[in-house]
Design an enzyme around this catalytic site. Structure first.
Site, PDB file in Angstrom:
ATOM      1  N   THR A  23     -11.167 -54.627  -5.274  1.00 16.62           N
ATOM      2  CA  THR A  23     -10.579 -53.290  -5.272  1.00 16.62           C
ATOM      3  C   THR A  23     -11.499 -52.249  -5.908  1.00 16.62           C
ATOM      4  OG1 THR A  23      -8.405 -54.271  -5.374  1.00 16.62           O
ATOM      5  CG2 THR A  23      -8.601 -52.094  -6.339  1.00 16.62           C
TER       6      THR A  23
ATOM      7  N   ARG B 166       2.774 -57.625   2.404  1.00 15.28           N
ATOM      8  CA  ARG B 166       2.647 -57.552   0.934  1.00 15.28           C
ATOM      9  C   ARG B 166       1.928 -56.259   0.536  1.00 15.28           C
ATOM     10  NH1 ARG B 166      -1.696 -56.976  -3.010  1.00 15.28           N
ATOM     11  NH2 ARG B 166      -1.152 -58.141  -4.866  1.00 15.28           N
TER      12      ARG B 166
ATOM     13  N   GLY C 235       0.476 -54.282  -2.879  1.00 15.66           N
ATOM     14  CA  GLY C 235       0.151 -54.541  -4.282  1.00 15.66           C
ATOM     15  C   GLY C 235       0.355 -53.316  -5.149  1.00 15.66           C
ATOM     16  N   ASP C 236      -0.309 -53.332  -6.287  1.00 12.34           N
ATOM     17  CA  ASP C 236      -0.163 -52.246  -7.259  1.00 12.34           C
ATOM     18  C   ASP C 236      -0.915 -50.984  -6.865  1.00 12.34           C
ATOM     19  OD1 ASP C 236      -2.480 -54.018  -7.748  1.00 12.34           O
ATOM     20  OD2 ASP C 236      -2.989 -52.472  -9.209  1.00 12.34           O
TER      21      ASP C 236
ATOM     22  N   THR D 187      -7.151 -52.570 -11.754  1.00 15.49           N
ATOM     23  CA  THR D 187      -7.501 -53.601 -10.779  1.00 15.49           C
ATOM     24  C   THR D 187      -7.131 -54.962 -11.348  1.00 15.49           C
ATOM     25  OG1 THR D 187      -9.308 -54.630  -9.528  1.00 15.49           O
ATOM     26  CG2 THR D 187      -9.903 -53.680 -11.662  1.00 15.49           C
ATOM     27  N   GLY D 188      -6.877 -55.902 -10.455  1.00 14.86           N
ATOM     28  CA  GLY D 188      -6.516 -57.243 -10.909  1.00 14.86           C
ATOM     29  C   GLY D 188      -5.279 -57.747 -10.186  1.00 14.86           C
TER      30      GLY D 188
ATOM     31  N   GLY E  86      -2.143 -57.785  -8.844  1.00 15.31           N
ATOM     32  CA  GLY E  86      -1.239 -56.671  -8.581  1.00 15.31           C
ATOM     33  C   GLY E  86       0.212 -56.937  -8.944  1.00 15.31           C
TER      34      GLY E  86
HETATM   35  N1  ASP Z   1      -4.827 -55.125  -7.557  1.00 12.31           N
HETATM   36  C1  ASP Z   1      -5.166 -55.514  -6.224  1.00 12.31           C
HETATM   37  C2  ASP Z   1      -3.940 -56.052  -5.538  1.00 12.31           C
HETATM   38  O1  ASP Z   1      -3.217 -56.818  -6.131  1.00 12.31           O
HETATM   39  C3  ASP Z   1      -6.246 -56.533  -6.151  1.00 12.31           C
HETATM   40  C4  ASP Z   1      -7.368 -56.355  -7.124  1.00 12.31           C
HETATM   41  O2  ASP Z   1      -7.471 -55.357  -7.805  1.00 12.31           O
HETATM   42  O3  ASP Z   1      -8.157 -57.288  -7.203  1.00 12.31           O
HETATM   43  O4  ASP Z   1      -3.736 -55.730  -4.405  1.00 12.31           O
END
Ligand code: ASP
Length: 302
Positions: A179, A207, A209-210, A230-231, A233
């Site tokens: 991301t 789906r 995400g965040d 990021t991470g 979600g």
């Molecule tokens: N946060 C993103 C998601 O969950 C993925 C990411 O940041 O690695 O879609």
């Protein structure tokens, strides 16, 4: 106000062999964003441009290079926010365009709404003049190969991927990408943030995400600051990570401490993994992550 900008290209166990490409991808976007801010561009224009550059860079999981979902399709999410008046726009599960962040901005500026998804989002993209980009142009070989490897693997689960990252073990699939996000403050003291992603590999169709959820993957308020996360979600959403971090700024924490505390909440409350970038209303930078690495770069005007 002296402008400042920070961009990220994901937080995870980024292996050495692709670390440089991640850093360079961030630097390229950052340089353009800073050049714009120094010549008087608004924070929102600067963050949108940074994200567009990273969406076209297949190193990252955003725009070109996005992960494929369980059905082998691309579904991208993005959000952008203007801290001047708290206006924002978001797009969920879009395909067939290079720049979800720009479509999110159109939602903000050209509609009465703040978040579009599904068929309506596609129709809106055409109405706003976004050309239909064939799937093959967004798809990169790396992601097709990955999908072929993992699609029938019952052990490839979202939880496992993020937990392995946190422990500093590159997931068993070998290489992930990630991301992108940007936060900027311009010469008028306006703060903006934006985040764009292809999500996570082998995610369920539909789906979201965040990244396009306000207060979770992005947030900006001139009175306090802006953030992009990021991470993992699903976990980031549970703690409204960006709003949590901006609230820490409101309470008077400096941005490094606010970022650290937000990651601490992510870890202690929901066992999540990821990272965050911040700028406060004084133009100070913050960043933190609980993964082995986060790709990010920042710059202040001198
Ligand atoms: N946060 C993103 C998601 O969950 C993925 C990411 O940041 O690695 O879609």
């Amino acid at each position: 106000m002296k402008p400042a900008i920070i961009v990220h290209g994901g937080a995870w166990d980024i292996p050495d062999k692709i670390w440089q490409a991640h850093k360079e991808g961030c630097t390229k976007a950052l340089e353009k964003g800073m050049e714009m801010l120094e010549t008087g561009a608004s924070a929102i224009d600067a963050v949108e441009e940074c994200i567009k550059i990273m969406e076209m860079n297949p190193v990252f999981d955003a725009g070109r290079g996005s992960f494929l979902n369980i059905d082998g399709k691309i579904e991208m999410d993005a959000g952008i926010m203007d801290g001047k008046d708290l206006s924002f726009g978001a797009i969920g599960g879009i395909d067939g365009i290079y720049h979800p962040v720009s479509l999110a901005r159109k939602v903000m500026e050209e509609t009465e709404h703040v978040f579009l998804a599904g068929n309506g989002a596609h129709k809106f993209a055409r109405k706003m003049g976004f050309q239909k980009i064939p799937y093959e142009k967004l798809l990169v070989g790396r992601e097709l190969d990955r999908w072929l490897r993992i699609k029938d693997d019952p052990d490839f689960r979202t939880r496992t991927v993020f937990e392995e990252d946190k422990k500093g073990r590159i997931d068993k699939d070998g290489i992930r990408v990630d991301t992108v996000g940007a936060v900027a403050i311009d010469i008028n003291g306006d703060i903006s943030s934006a985040t764009s992603t292809g999500g996570i590999p082998k995610k369920m169709s539909g789906r979201i995400g965040d990244a396009p959820i306000v207060g979770c993957g992005f947030y900006a308020d001139n009175l306090a600051g802006g953030a992009s996360a990021t991470g993992w979600g699903e976990q980031i959403m549970k703690i409204c990570m960006c709003k949590t971090a901006v609230d820490f700024l409101s309470e008077g924490l400096d941005p490094m401490e606010a970022a650290r505390r937000a990651v601490e909440v992510l870890e202690t409350r929901v066992d999540g993994s990821g990272g965050i970038i911040l700028i406060d209303s004084k133009g100070r930078i913050g960043h933190a992550y609980n993964t082995p690495r986060m790709a990010f770069e920042f710059s202040y005007a001198v």
